[in-house]
Design a protein around this motif. Sequence first.
Motif, PDB file in Angstrom:
ATOM      1  N   GLY A  84      42.795  45.421  16.203  1.00 33.09           N
ATOM      2  CA  GLY A  84      42.733  46.864  16.458  1.00 33.09           C
ATOM      3  C   GLY A  84      43.846  47.607  15.736  1.00 33.09           C
ATOM      4  O   GLY A  84      43.623  48.658  15.127  1.00 33.09           O
ATOM      5  N   HIS A  85      45.028  47.028  15.753  1.00 28.86           N
ATOM      6  CA  HIS A  85      46.159  47.679  15.076  1.00 28.86           C
ATOM      7  C   HIS A  85      45.974  47.699  13.557  1.00 28.86           C
ATOM      8  O   HIS A  85      46.469  48.591  12.883  1.00 28.86           O
ATOM      9  N   MET A  86      45.262  46.703  13.027  1.00 30.70           N
ATOM     10  CA  MET A  86      44.984  46.699  11.575  1.00 30.70           C
ATOM     11  C   MET A  86      43.962  47.796  11.254  1.00 30.70           C
ATOM     12  O   MET A  86      44.055  48.469  10.236  1.00 30.70           O
ATOM     13  N   ILE A  87      42.972  47.926  12.130  1.00 34.58           N
ATOM     14  CA  ILE A  87      41.892  48.888  11.860  1.00 34.58           C
ATOM     15  C   ILE A  87      42.401  50.321  11.997  1.00 34.58           C
ATOM     16  O   ILE A  87      42.068  51.196  11.205  1.00 34.58           O
ATOM     17  N   ASN A  88      43.199  50.554  13.000  1.00 37.24           N
ATOM     18  CA  ASN A  88      43.797  51.884  13.154  1.00 37.24           C
ATOM     19  C   ASN A  88      45.178  51.734  13.810  1.00 37.24           C
ATOM     20  O   ASN A  88      45.270  51.512  15.020  1.00 37.24           O
ATOM     21  N   PRO A  89      46.242  51.871  13.005  1.00 34.49           N
ATOM     22  CA  PRO A  89      47.587  51.637  13.550  1.00 34.49           C
ATOM     23  C   PRO A  89      47.956  52.582  14.685  1.00 34.49           C
ATOM     24  O   PRO A  89      48.881  52.299  15.442  1.00 34.49           O
ATOM     25  N   SER A  90      47.214  53.671  14.849  1.00 30.33           N
ATOM     26  CA  SER A  90      47.586  54.555  15.967  1.00 30.33           C
ATOM     27  C   SER A  90      46.847  54.193  17.260  1.00 30.33           C
ATOM     28  O   SER A  90      47.054  54.833  18.290  1.00 30.33           O
ATOM     29  N   PHE A  91      46.003  53.165  17.229  1.00 24.50           N
ATOM     30  CA  PHE A  91      45.391  52.705  18.482  1.00 24.50           C
ATOM     31  C   PHE A  91      46.483  52.299  19.474  1.00 24.50           C
ATOM     32  O   PHE A  91      47.484  51.667  19.095  1.00 24.50           O
TER      33      PHE A  91
END
Length: 464
Positions: free
Chosen positions: A213-220
Amino acid sequence: MKVDFLWGGAVAANQIEGAWREGGKGISTADCMTRGSLTQKRVYTDGVLPGFEYPSHEASDFYHHYKDDIRLLGEMGFKCFRMSIAWTRIFPQGDEEQPNEQGLAFYDSVFDECLKWGIQPVVTLSHFEMPYNLVKKYGSWLNRKTIDFFIRYCETVFKRYRNKVKYWLTFNEINFMSFHPETGSGLRDLTKPQVYQAVHHMLVASAKVVHLGHMINPSFQIGMMMAYPLSYPENCRPENVLQQMRDMDVHYYYADVQVRGAYSSKAKKFWKRESAAPVMENEDPKILREGCVDFIGFSYYQTNVSSVEKNRARAEGNMTGGIRNPYLQKSEWGWQIDPVGLRIALNTLYDRYQKPLFIVENGLGANDVLEKDGSVHDPYRIDYLRAHIEQIKLAVEEDGVDLMGYTPWGCIDLVSAGTGEMKKRYGFIYVDKNDDGTGTMERYPKDSYYWYKKVIASNGEVLE
Ligand code: BG6
């Protein structure tokens, strides 16, 4: 409270959506849970069988009412809405290569509706359900392959909703998930080694998902979710204090891994004592280390008592009951009501982990009455929530706990996870649906709806 405090409410797909065979949805483990009651346990049947009642099949029919429901939440001033995605709407059997577009489109619409009202979705990826097929064909979380199926599902929804959803939770009440049939793993009567193995696979899956998830969107912001059934020693007898510590260790087993990225030394002693060490792959320690959560979500309903004495009076509770505490009142379903315990819980968790906390469930299950004029008078619910919010404020303002938000459970009436009943209601919004299947499905704001609206508007200042 902070200006961006996330006031809201919480639900779960299998308890509210219904439409169990619409939009290409597959059969989930929750679809195989019969209705029960306080005295009659729910049964997990081998598939959906004739002659049984399955309350999740229709539930509160959120699937067809979500626009009106979200409008009501929006008008209440919700800042966030905790809900879950039904894995079986996205991957109906769990092991397909391609997702079900109809399921993805449904949640697109739900999230769009939330965002229209300025409501942040807080999404649980797995709330007490999974594809029934994965249990039958692969053996659920006992099989390491299930990790890959779960990752494929999470990757799909992370990518699809990367600009719509910021807050995620991996497994609901992971500390109950593998033990109780009503929590949707489809696993029953496990031996101790099997429990540790299934849990290990879930912890690896959770860590992988956080990393991904952090790779896909670091602001998750991706959190864990545990039930926190705080326990008190019965008295100052040292053996009871020790017992209390042991009772809580069972729950920290999970959080320690999800927050700190490694099993505690105590966990390793459990395995040794019980000859139950899970089988691990070489890369697992690294996966766990790289998948630490951003925040700790937890549910809080009641507290328990720890004692080494035998023959103590018992009380009901969330999944597990406990010993009766003579200082506390009980709900109609026998859960011990303890607002001060919530302040203690917040302090204890924050002291231990130093991570932002999020109370993602709290509330009172009660038998509400719909009056002829469409009103529902639920002063008991207002009293319960007020007393808990007062303690939350003390924990934040006096004790310095970092708290992100508060989402009382079942903000729209839904099916109880523990008993499968509709009549055990938690909502601010009454759903006209009865356990015998009668009712119009109309929605009616309860007195607590108008009360909570003022609480949110005043950022917790007005509690009267
Ligand atoms: C938690 C669950 O255990 O408590 C919810 O996350 C559940 O799914 C809630 O509904 C309240 O429990 P119950 O048994 O009253 O529905």
